[in-house]
Design an enzyme around this catalytic site. Structure first.
Site, PDB file in Angstrom:
ATOM      1  N   LYS A  58     -19.310  -8.615 102.272  1.00  0.00           N
ATOM      2  CA  LYS A  58     -19.727  -7.432 101.515  1.00  0.00           C
ATOM      3  C   LYS A  58     -19.904  -7.771 100.035  1.00  0.00           C
ATOM      4  O   LYS A  58     -19.012  -8.335  99.401  1.00  0.00           O
ATOM      5  CB  LYS A  58     -18.682  -6.335 101.698  1.00  0.00           C
ATOM      6  CG  LYS A  58     -19.044  -4.977 101.098  1.00  0.00           C
ATOM      7  CD  LYS A  58     -17.988  -3.955 101.504  1.00  0.00           C
ATOM      8  CE  LYS A  58     -18.307  -2.570 100.988  1.00  0.00           C
ATOM      9  NZ  LYS A  58     -17.305  -1.578 101.458  1.00  0.00           N
ATOM     10  N   CYS A 116     -21.304  -0.863 104.378  1.00  0.00           N
ATOM     11  CA  CYS A 116     -20.906   0.377 103.711  1.00  0.00           C
ATOM     12  C   CYS A 116     -21.504   0.562 102.313  1.00  0.00           C
ATOM     13  O   CYS A 116     -22.648   0.957 102.197  1.00  0.00           O
ATOM     14  CB  CYS A 116     -19.389   0.509 103.692  1.00  0.00           C
ATOM     15  SG  CYS A 116     -18.824   2.221 103.443  1.00  0.00           S
ATOM     16  N   GLU A 168     -17.029  -0.191 110.093  1.00  0.00           N
ATOM     17  CA  GLU A 168     -16.386  -1.053 109.098  1.00  0.00           C
ATOM     18  C   GLU A 168     -14.876  -1.128 109.321  1.00  0.00           C
ATOM     19  O   GLU A 168     -14.227  -0.115 109.567  1.00  0.00           O
ATOM     20  CB  GLU A 168     -16.673  -0.518 107.692  1.00  0.00           C
ATOM     21  CG  GLU A 168     -16.118  -1.379 106.578  1.00  0.00           C
ATOM     22  CD  GLU A 168     -16.320  -0.778 105.199  1.00  0.00           C
ATOM     23  OE1 GLU A 168     -16.266  -1.533 104.219  1.00  0.00           O
ATOM     24  OE2 GLU A 168     -16.531   0.449 105.099  1.00  0.00           O
TER      25      GLU A 168
END
Length: 296
Positions: free
Chosen positions: A118, A155, A45
């Site tokens: 995300k 993540c 990431e």
């Protein structure tokens, strides 16, 4: 049944504040993986920089870039030169005041196969991501590539079974999680072990529940807190690949930069789903309350 195997490279790297040096090291590591015949490379990431979310600093927005932009041109050219599918993770500037934590997937001809913004954005001590990132609005949709459908998440998304399930229900062949997660220095050894175990168990659970492999790539190394208020983050590495029964196929160390290469069977998911038919037995008629924030 025909066997489909993908050779995957994962790059676990430590970063510094020197962005150009970070990118040059990434390019070297990607080339190292490609020299071993990989078809797919996955990066961690926000791999161009340090993990800047330890503090809230408006000047950090200057690091963001458009997509397409300088990084997509550079990584796209590399993917084309090496004839690989490449999963990257960038700080996207969409418009003034609108920024995203965005994974970009490149096809082996260098074109952008797709992107994922995300969706789940944390806001915790040393992980002040809500200050920087607008929640994604592209939904949970696998990205079509020449290797198959990639269920790319990022993540904090890795803790949410709903995200993994929606990717799998739309035909994802792999779940992929570029990651930046680590320990706070005051955590005890037992607490550190609990956190690492929970992180791995959660993602291995997604592999089992959906009958597909999981690729999780974390960074390693220590990054200091620019404000000096904490002792920074020790990223715990342990990048890993799990098979569709949660079995660990590859795992990196906690504190070393490593390029790992392995073969993953995509067709094996069919075998696993035949013996563990979770999709068949889902009670889709009984799950309406899952759409509520909390059920009183």
């Amino acid at each position: 049944m025909n066997s489909k195997v993908i050779k995957i490279g994962i790059v676990q790297q430590a970063n510094t504040v020197d962005i150009e040096a970070n990118i040059c090291k990434l390019e070297k590591n990607i080339k190292d993986c490609a020299a071993n015949g990989v078809q797919l490379v996955v990066l961690q990431e926000l791999h161009n920089s340090t993990y800047f979310c330890q503090t809230e600093d408006v000047d950090v927005f200057d690091l963001a870039e458009s997509i397409p932009g300088s990084s997509t041109r550079r990584f796209g050219a590399l993917a084309k030169a090496l004839s690989i599918v490449l999963v990257t993770s960038l700080f996207e500037k969409r418009a003034p005041g609108i920024y995203h934590n965005t994974a970009v997937v490149f096809e082996k001809d260098g074109s952008i196969a797709g992107k994922y913004r995300k969706m789940h954005i944390p806001d915790d001590p040393a992980y002040y991501e809500k200050f920087y990132f607008t929640p994604g609005d592209l939904g949970f949709k696998p990205i079509e590539t020449s290797l198959g459908k990639l269920g790319v998440l990022v993540c904090w998304d890795q803790w949410y079974p709903e995200a993994a399930r929606l990717m799998a229900l739309q035909g994802a062949d792999l779940l992929i999680y570029p990651t930046a997660i680590g320990w706070e220095s005051t955590d005890s050894a037992d607490e550190k072990k609990r956190q690492l175990d929970a992180w791995m168990i959660s993602q291995r659970g997604h592999a089992v529940a959906n009958g597909i492999p999981v690729v999780s790539v974390n960074r390693t190394g220590h990054e200091s807190d620019p404000s000096g208020q904490t002792n920074g983050i020790q990223f715990w590495g342990n990048s890993f690949v799990a098979g569709p029964q949660g079995e660990i196929l590859q795992q990196s160390s906690s504190d070393q930069e490593e390029n790992q290469v392995l073969e993953v069977s995509i067709s094996h998911s069919e075998d696993v789903r035949r013996i563990w038919p979770f999709f068949r037995d889902r009670r889709i008629d009984a799950y309406k309350k899952i759409l509520k924030r909390f059920v009183d």
